[in-house]
Design a protein around this motif. Structure first.
Motif, short mmCIF file in Angstrom:
data_model
loop_
_atom_site.label_atom_id
_atom_site.label_comp_id
_atom_site.label_asym_id
_atom_site.label_seq_id
_atom_site.Cartn_x
_atom_site.Cartn_y
_atom_site.Cartn_z
N LEU A 22 0.84 -1.19 0.00
CA LEU A 22 0.00 0.00 0.00
C LEU A 22 0.87 1.24 0.00
O LEU A 22 1.82 1.35 0.76
N LYS A 23 0.52 2.20 -0.84
CA LYS A 23 1.28 3.44 -0.91
C LYS A 23 0.34 4.62 -0.77
O LYS A 23 -0.81 4.58 -1.20
N GLY A 24 0.86 5.69 -0.17
CA GLY A 24 0.07 6.91 -0.04
C GLY A 24 -0.95 6.84 1.08
O GLY A 24 -0.98 5.88 1.87
N ASN A 25 -1.81 7.85 1.14
CA ASN A 25 -2.86 7.93 2.15
C ASN A 25 -4.22 8.03 1.48
O ASN A 25 -4.31 8.12 0.25
N TYR A 26 -5.27 8.04 2.29
CA TYR A 26 -6.62 8.01 1.73
C TYR A 26 -7.46 9.15 2.31
O TYR A 26 -7.41 9.45 3.51
N THR A 27 -8.28 9.76 1.45
CA THR A 27 -9.24 10.79 1.85
C THR A 27 -10.61 10.42 1.31
O THR A 27 -10.75 10.09 0.11
N GLY A 28 -11.60 10.42 2.16
CA GLY A 28 -12.94 10.06 1.73
C GLY A 28 -13.96 10.27 2.84
O GLY A 28 -13.60 10.41 4.01
N ARG A 29 -15.24 10.26 2.46
CA ARG A 29 -16.32 10.46 3.44
C ARG A 29 -17.50 9.55 3.08
O ARG A 29 -17.89 9.45 1.91
N PHE A 30 -18.04 8.86 4.11
CA PHE A 30 -19.19 7.98 3.92
C PHE A 30 -20.18 8.24 5.05
O PHE A 30 -19.80 8.41 6.21
N GLU A 31 -21.45 8.28 4.70
CA GLU A 31 -22.48 8.54 5.70
C GLU A 31 -23.51 7.41 5.71
O GLU A 31 -24.18 7.16 4.71
N ASP A 32 -23.58 6.72 6.82
CA ASP A 32 -24.56 5.64 7.03
C ASP A 32 -24.54 4.64 5.88
O ASP A 32 -25.56 4.35 5.26
N GLN A 33 -23.36 4.10 5.58
CA GLN A 33 -23.19 3.17 4.47
C GLN A 33 -22.82 1.77 4.97
O GLN A 33 -22.15 1.61 5.98
N MET A 34 -23.27 0.75 4.22
CA MET A 34 -22.86 -0.61 4.49
C MET A 34 -21.40 -0.79 4.09
O MET A 34 -20.87 -0.03 3.27
N LEU A 35 -20.75 -1.81 4.65
CA LEU A 35 -19.34 -2.04 4.36
C LEU A 35 -19.11 -2.22 2.86
O LEU A 35 -18.13 -1.70 2.30
N GLU A 36 -20.00 -2.96 2.19
CA GLU A 36 -19.83 -3.19 0.76
C GLU A 36 -19.75 -1.89 -0.03
O GLU A 36 -18.94 -1.74 -0.94
N ASN A 37 -20.58 -0.91 0.36
CA ASN A 37 -20.58 0.37 -0.34
C ASN A 37 -19.31 1.16 -0.05
O ASN A 37 -18.79 1.86 -0.93
N VAL A 38 -18.82 1.05 1.16
CA VAL A 38 -17.58 1.75 1.52
C VAL A 38 -16.42 1.19 0.70
O VAL A 38 -15.60 1.93 0.14
N LEU A 39 -16.35 -0.14 0.62
CA LEU A 39 -15.27 -0.77 -0.14
C LEU A 39 -15.35 -0.42 -1.63
O LEU A 39 -14.33 -0.18 -2.28
N LYS A 40 -16.55 -0.39 -2.18
CA LYS A 40 -16.72 -0.02 -3.59
C LYS A 40 -16.28 1.42 -3.82
O LYS A 40 -15.65 1.74 -4.84
N GLY A 41 -16.62 2.30 -2.87
CA GLY A 41 -16.21 3.69 -2.98
C GLY A 41 -14.70 3.85 -2.95
O GLY A 41 -14.13 4.65 -3.70
#
Length: 358
Positions: A312-331
């Motif tokens: 894994l390289k770098g960092n991650y930026t993102g926002r999720f609101e009331d989402q299932m794990l599957e949707n978070v992973l897809k995002g």
């Protein structure tokens, strides 16, 4: 830790919980402090060294079970022993130090023996009153509340304060909490504290003690992690480390503490990033993937397994609101070169495969 500490005897050192803490569990900060103190008071180094030897014999606070009756009985036995040995020559032990040499004689001096036990006993009592730890109350039951991974829960404390526990968190408090408002926290929780000026509300989380009268704030101190924080929403709180470093924070301010280095800092915070979990909001701002996976693991009660051939390289930026794990992973897949595969409670992490053009 004020530099104005000016002891007159070993007892003054033993009555100082910061000195005892340094002897038992030295850190870079406390080593530097006492080294500077020694330079300022070179004429008291011998007294400090004597106190250091005595402090080494102090037992941890939780092992201090001695009561007044047992203490007095111990003195009686000590007096009797010394009376029986008055006619017996006592051994003399050399206590070596730099630039000076002193001799301590033990055994034929009742006063010296009583002084030693008295100093330890007084130090125990003083430390119990003065440290930021939560004392154990005899015959008072301890109540524990635990929230497992993947679950969040809000409930009312006996004093009508409200607490919301984040996933994988535990709090414990005495049964007489309305009169003794002291909590131990492992994990993360948001507190909305009922105002009661006669009964301060304190939370011990790792090396930090947070004290308030009436306010709302978030505390994060998961076991096995080095980065803690206390974030205030309303009111004012005082945060203190076991090394005696204190700071006060007000709304929109947070205290950040690194347990490994002992460093503490204060600054503004992003509400959604630190407290969004209460509203089911996940927000990452240039966070390492290790931190992202740790949070997701706790939030959804899953384990992440990284392909041995993938780095894994770098960092991650993102926002999720009331989402299932599957949707978070897809995002996350959409905006990165990472591929996820969910297998029960395991998430396999690998490099996203690239299909040849057809």
């Amino acid at each position: 830790m004020p530099m104005e500490f000016d002891p007159e005897s070993e007892l003054d050192f033993l009555k100082n919980p910061l000195f005892v803490k340094w002897v038992k569990q030295p850190t870079q900060h406390t080593d530097r402090y006492w080294e500077n103190w020694s330079r300022k008071y070179p004429e008291k180094i011998n007294v400090m060294l004597n106190a250091k030897e005595l402090a080494k014999r102090l037992k941890p606070q939780e092992e201090n079970k001695i009561d007044k009756a047992k203490f007095e009985a111990g003195l009686d036995r000590l007096l009797e022993k010394n009376n029986n040995e008055l006619e017996t020559p006592s051994p003399t032990f050399a206590y070596k130090r730099k630039e000076s040499r002193h001799f301590w004689t033990w055994g034929n001096s009742v006063a010296a023996s009583i002084l030693l036990i008295g100093m330890l006993f007084m130090a125990y009592n003083w430390i119990n009153r003065s440290t930021g730890t939560i004392p154990t109350t005899k015959n008072v039951a301890i109540i524990s509340r635990t929230v497992s991974k993947g679950v969040k829960k809000t409930f009312m404390l006996p004093d009508s304060s409200m607490v919301t526990l984040n996933s994988g968190s535990t709090i414990s408090y005495p049964k007489d909490f309305a009169e003794n408002r002291q909590i131990k926290l492992v994990g993360q929780a948001f507190f909305d504290v009922k105002n009661d000026s006669d009964h301060p509300f304190s939370i011990k989380s790792g090396d930090l003690v947070t004290t308030v009268l009436g306010t709302s704030f978030d505390v994060k101190a998961y076991e096995g992690q080095s980065n803690f924080h206390v974030a205030v929403v309303t009111g004012k709180v005082k945060v203190a480390t076991q090394d005696g470093i204190e700071t006060e924070i007000v709304p929109t301010e947070a205290t950040y503490y690194d347990a490994e280095s002992g460093a503490i800092s204060k600054g503004k915070y992003d509400y959604e990033e630190l407290l969004g979990w209460k509203e089911k909001i996940l927000k990452f701002d240039d966070a390492s993937y290790r931190e992202v996976f740790r949070i997701l693991s706790n939030w959804y009660d899953v384990d992440f397994e990284l392909d041995s051939e993938f780095t894994l390289k770098g960092n991650y930026t993102g926002r999720f609101e009331d989402q299932m794990l599957e949707n978070v992973l897809k995002g996350m897949e959409y905006s990165t070169d990472i591929q996820f595969e969910l297998k029960g409670k395991k998430v396999m992490v690998s490099k996203k495969s690239t299909l040849p053009n057809q």
